[in-house]
Design a protein around this motif. Structure first.
Motif, PDB file in Angstrom:
ATOM      1  N   LYS A 143      56.311  21.209  40.938  1.00 31.80           N
ATOM      2  CA  LYS A 143      56.898  20.653  41.762  1.00 31.80           C
ATOM      3  C   LYS A 143      56.461  19.643  42.261  1.00 31.80           C
ATOM      4  O   LYS A 143      56.286  18.486  42.779  1.00 31.80           O
ATOM      5  N   TRP A 144      56.307  20.943  43.218  1.00 33.35           N
ATOM      6  CA  TRP A 144      55.839  20.020  45.145  1.00 33.35           C
ATOM      7  C   TRP A 144      54.702  19.196  44.368  1.00 33.35           C
ATOM      8  O   TRP A 144      54.219  18.868  45.133  1.00 33.35           O
ATOM      9  N   LEU A 145      53.798  20.000  43.295  1.00 32.57           N
ATOM     10  CA  LEU A 145      52.405  19.950  42.980  1.00 32.57           C
ATOM     11  C   LEU A 145      52.601  18.335  42.414  1.00 32.57           C
ATOM     12  O   LEU A 145      51.701  17.700  43.039  1.00 32.57           O
ATOM     13  N   LEU A 146      53.507  17.908  41.637  1.00 37.25           N
ATOM     14  CA  LEU A 146      53.336  17.260  40.734  1.00 37.25           C
ATOM     15  C   LEU A 146      53.810  15.859  41.977  1.00 37.25           C
ATOM     16  O   LEU A 146      53.503  15.096  41.936  1.00 37.25           O
ATOM     17  N   ASP A 147      54.478  16.181  42.879  1.00 36.72           N
ATOM     18  CA  ASP A 147      54.876  15.622  43.993  1.00 36.72           C
ATOM     19  C   ASP A 147      54.149  15.185  45.206  1.00 36.72           C
ATOM     20  O   ASP A 147      54.566  13.995  46.330  1.00 36.72           O
ATOM     21  N   ASN A 148      53.089  15.885  45.031  1.00 35.61           N
ATOM     22  CA  ASN A 148      52.216  15.839  46.368  1.00 35.61           C
ATOM     23  C   ASN A 148      50.962  15.926  45.999  1.00 35.61           C
ATOM     24  O   ASN A 148      50.134  15.389  47.289  1.00 35.61           O
ATOM     25  N   VAL A 149      50.178  15.872  44.609  1.00 35.87           N
ATOM     26  CA  VAL A 149      48.840  15.681  44.207  1.00 35.87           C
ATOM     27  C   VAL A 149      48.505  14.221  44.093  1.00 35.87           C
ATOM     28  O   VAL A 149      49.688  13.858  42.667  1.00 35.87           O
ATOM     29  N   LYS A 150      48.161  13.176  44.942  1.00 35.91           N
ATOM     30  CA  LYS A 150      48.154  12.046  44.340  1.00 35.91           C
ATOM     31  C   LYS A 150      47.995  11.995  42.761  1.00 35.91           C
ATOM     32  O   LYS A 150      46.794  12.310  42.179  1.00 35.91           O
ATOM     33  N   GLY A 151      48.772  10.879  42.332  1.00 35.52           N
ATOM     34  CA  GLY A 151      48.035  10.824  40.576  1.00 35.52           C
ATOM     35  C   GLY A 151      48.897  11.702  39.575  1.00 35.52           C
ATOM     36  O   GLY A 151      48.858  11.566  38.714  1.00 35.52           O
ATOM     37  N   LEU A 152      49.200  13.046  40.103  1.00 33.87           N
ATOM     38  CA  LEU A 152      49.613  14.424  39.472  1.00 33.87           C
ATOM     39  C   LEU A 152      50.266  13.937  38.525  1.00 33.87           C
ATOM     40  O   LEU A 152      50.716  14.120  37.476  1.00 33.87           O
ATOM     41  N   ARG A 153      51.705  13.208  38.938  1.00 36.43           N
ATOM     42  CA  ARG A 153      52.947  12.958  38.446  1.00 36.43           C
ATOM     43  C   ARG A 153      52.110  12.750  37.255  1.00 36.43           C
ATOM     44  O   ARG A 153      53.354  12.170  35.883  1.00 36.43           O
ATOM     45  N   ASN A 154      51.804  11.239  37.103  1.00 32.88           N
ATOM     46  CA  ASN A 154      51.209   9.752  36.277  1.00 32.88           C
ATOM     47  C   ASN A 154      50.987  10.831  35.436  1.00 32.88           C
ATOM     48  O   ASN A 154      50.542  10.747  34.411  1.00 32.88           O
ATOM     49  N   ARG A 155      49.647  11.411  35.121  1.00 36.14           N
ATOM     50  CA  ARG A 155      48.772  12.388  34.321  1.00 36.14           C
ATOM     51  C   ARG A 155      49.646  13.557  33.827  1.00 36.14           C
ATOM     52  O   ARG A 155      49.283  13.016  32.486  1.00 36.14           O
ATOM     53  N   ALA A 156      50.845  13.647  34.563  1.00 30.06           N
ATOM     54  CA  ALA A 156      51.824  15.005  33.762  1.00 30.06           C
ATOM     55  C   ALA A 156      52.199  14.506  32.577  1.00 30.06           C
ATOM     56  O   ALA A 156      52.343  15.063  31.683  1.00 30.06           O
TER      57      ALA A 156
END
Length: 498
Positions: A143-156
């Motif tokens: 969750k931290w990675l998805l929330d803090n790496v720019k654009g990662l949640r959208n890519r996920a």
């Protein structure tokens, strides 16, 4: 006659290892290489996933060359790995989007503490996963990675990235992206997997806001995980994947009701409960021990964050010893520190207290306290932390545990292990093989490959080089345990109001 081997890949917290076993479970050769530890902020611990993979390939080549082994002589590969550490990578390029976040990492402690204010959340997590809400586990790291790496949640959400523990990452790389898988033991450490219905849990995925499409397929610990497809070594089937502590349990051949303790950087105790799911009331974890032949075995587990690291502390930071072998010298007589106690809660405490704010203490110091007292007390803290968990096992399992198998670097410290036996009032069985964790993964791969016929055959391969038996008066143990308990109480109170 052609020689045949099983190759175990042991991907640990500080090093990558490869161990080649023959049919009698003898170690034929070992390749090992340490990799970099990154500490970008206090309490944060990271690894470079690419470095882990490169090191793992490198040590395989080392092991093969040392034994002059042909690839055709390797029947199968088994993988065992540091658990809970997670990496997210680009599905198309295979490039990690960020350093892997390590199981020791505490960056999600505040998030966990905030979530823990809801008793319903705690209950759901415990019932479905057998775990506690703690930054130790993988879910909050993802969750931290998805929330803090720019654009990662959208890519996920678009399915452009993949997430997994280190076993998943290695298998994906070794099969050239053809296998995206994990096993039940690693999945059970994520906070996202239901250990009863054996599926990624929709309620938990929603709670942590993690899309299921980025998570791997979950299989038995002994299964077909694909075939190697890289230039260094092609065409070898990967027939097992299992978390390192569970692999150790299987390597020891621990039966139902038997306990194993692995003493490494941290220390991990695991009790085989068979097909029975035992719910802890004393701060232990309920976890999956094994998936084999379509059946799941469960275990109770206790986690000690600082074991061998406490000895490293007195060696590298305090400079009280030059070599680890000196520990036994200071413990050569009856344990006596004149009441001095060291509580090494450097990063909080795991089982059975689960307190991220607890901190280490040295208590009972007088003008007469000397370096030997500090050395002895630090070494003994490993035995005392094990005692706390051991008692929890006995209460949860409602049975006296009289046998415990041991392994790991600290288990070589004989006088410390004798002290451990005295405090637990139990026998400790130290196997001849120094590669029990790797051997567990090798056994599982070998069973799948028909390298070994059945479990009865591998049971006969485990022999013990030393058995420790209690040899101290109970009253002596009770006195030093009393000092330990009072010191722990003080350590748990530290930072309580902050």
């Amino acid at each position: 006659m052609n020689k045949k081997y099983i190759l175990a890949l042991d991907s640990g917290t500080t090093s990558a290892r490869a161990v080649l076993f023959d049919k009698k479970a003898n170690v034929m050769s070992i390749g090992q290489n340490e990799f970099t530890q990154y500490f970008p902020e206090p309490g944060w611990v990271e690894h470079d996933a690419n470095e882990i993979y490169a090191n793992q390939v490198g040590v395989v080549i080392q092991a093969i060359q040392k034994n002059h082994t042909k690839l055709s002589e390797i029947e199968a590969i088994g993988i065992t790995n540091q658990r809970e550490t997670v990496v997210i990578w680009d599905k198309r390029t295979g490039i990690p989007v960020h350093h892997a976040i390590v199981w020791q990492d505490k960056r999600t402690a505040d998030y966990c503490e905030k979530l823990a204010n809801d008793p319903k959340v705690i209950k759901i997590i415990k019932e479905k996963t057998g775990l506690v809400l703690d930054p130790y586990f993988s879910g909050t790291k993802i969750k931290w990675l998805l929330d803090n790496v720019k654009g990662l949640r959208n890519r996920a959400e678009k399915g452009e990235v993949l997430a997994g523990t280190i076993d998943t990452w290695l298998i994906w790389k070794l099969t050239n992206g053809k296998s995206f898988v994990t096993d039940y033991t690693n999945a059970s450490r994520t906070l996202l997997f239901n250990i009863i219905n054996l599926k990624w849990d929709q309620e938990l995925l929603k709670l942590f806001d993690i899309p299921e499409k980025i998570l791997p397929e979950v299989k038995n610990s002994s299964d077909n995980f694909g075939t190697t497809d890289i230039d260094a070594f092609k065409g070898i089937p990967i027939y097992s994947s299992i978390g390192d502590q569970q692999s150790s349990l299987f390597g020891h051949r621990s039966k139902i009701g038997e306990l194993k303790g692995t003493y490494g950087t941290g220390a991990f105790l695991m009790l085989n409960t068979g097909e029975k799911v035992v719910r802890s009331k004393n701060g232990l974890l309920t976890t999956i021990a094994l998936g084999l032949n379509g059946k799941v075995t469960y275990a109770l587990e206790g986690s000690i964050y600082i074991a061998g690291n406490a000895l490293k502390w007195i060696k590298d930071e305090l400079h009280l010893i030059q070599e680890y072998e000196q520990i036994d010298y200071y413990l050569k007589d009856n344990y006596d520190t004149k009441g001095v106690t060291v509580v090494p809660y450097f990063v909080g405490v795991g089982s059975p207290y689960w307190n991220t704010k607890a901190r280490g203490l040295i208590t009972g110091i007088t003008r007469g306290t000397n370096r030997g007292d500090i050395i002895r007390a630090t070494a003994a803290s490993i035995a005392f932390q094990t005692y706390d968990i051991f008692k929890a096992f006995q209460e949860d399992y409602n049975s006296k545990i009289i046998k415990m198998s041991i392994d790991g670097g600290v288990s070589k410290t004989q006088n410390l292990m004798q002290l451990q036996s005295n405090i637990l009032e139990a026998k400790l069985y130290n196997p001849e093989s120094s590669e029990i964790t790797a051997l567990g993964a090798a056994f599982l791969a070998g069973l799948k490959a028909k390298f070994w016929k059945d479990q009865a055959e591998i049971d006969k391969l485990i022999k013990f080089k030393k058995i420790y038996k209690p040899n101290a008066k109970v009253s002596e143990s009770e006195k030093i345990i009393k000092n330990w308990k009072e010191s722990v109480r003080l350590a748990l109170e530290w930072n309580k109001t902050k």
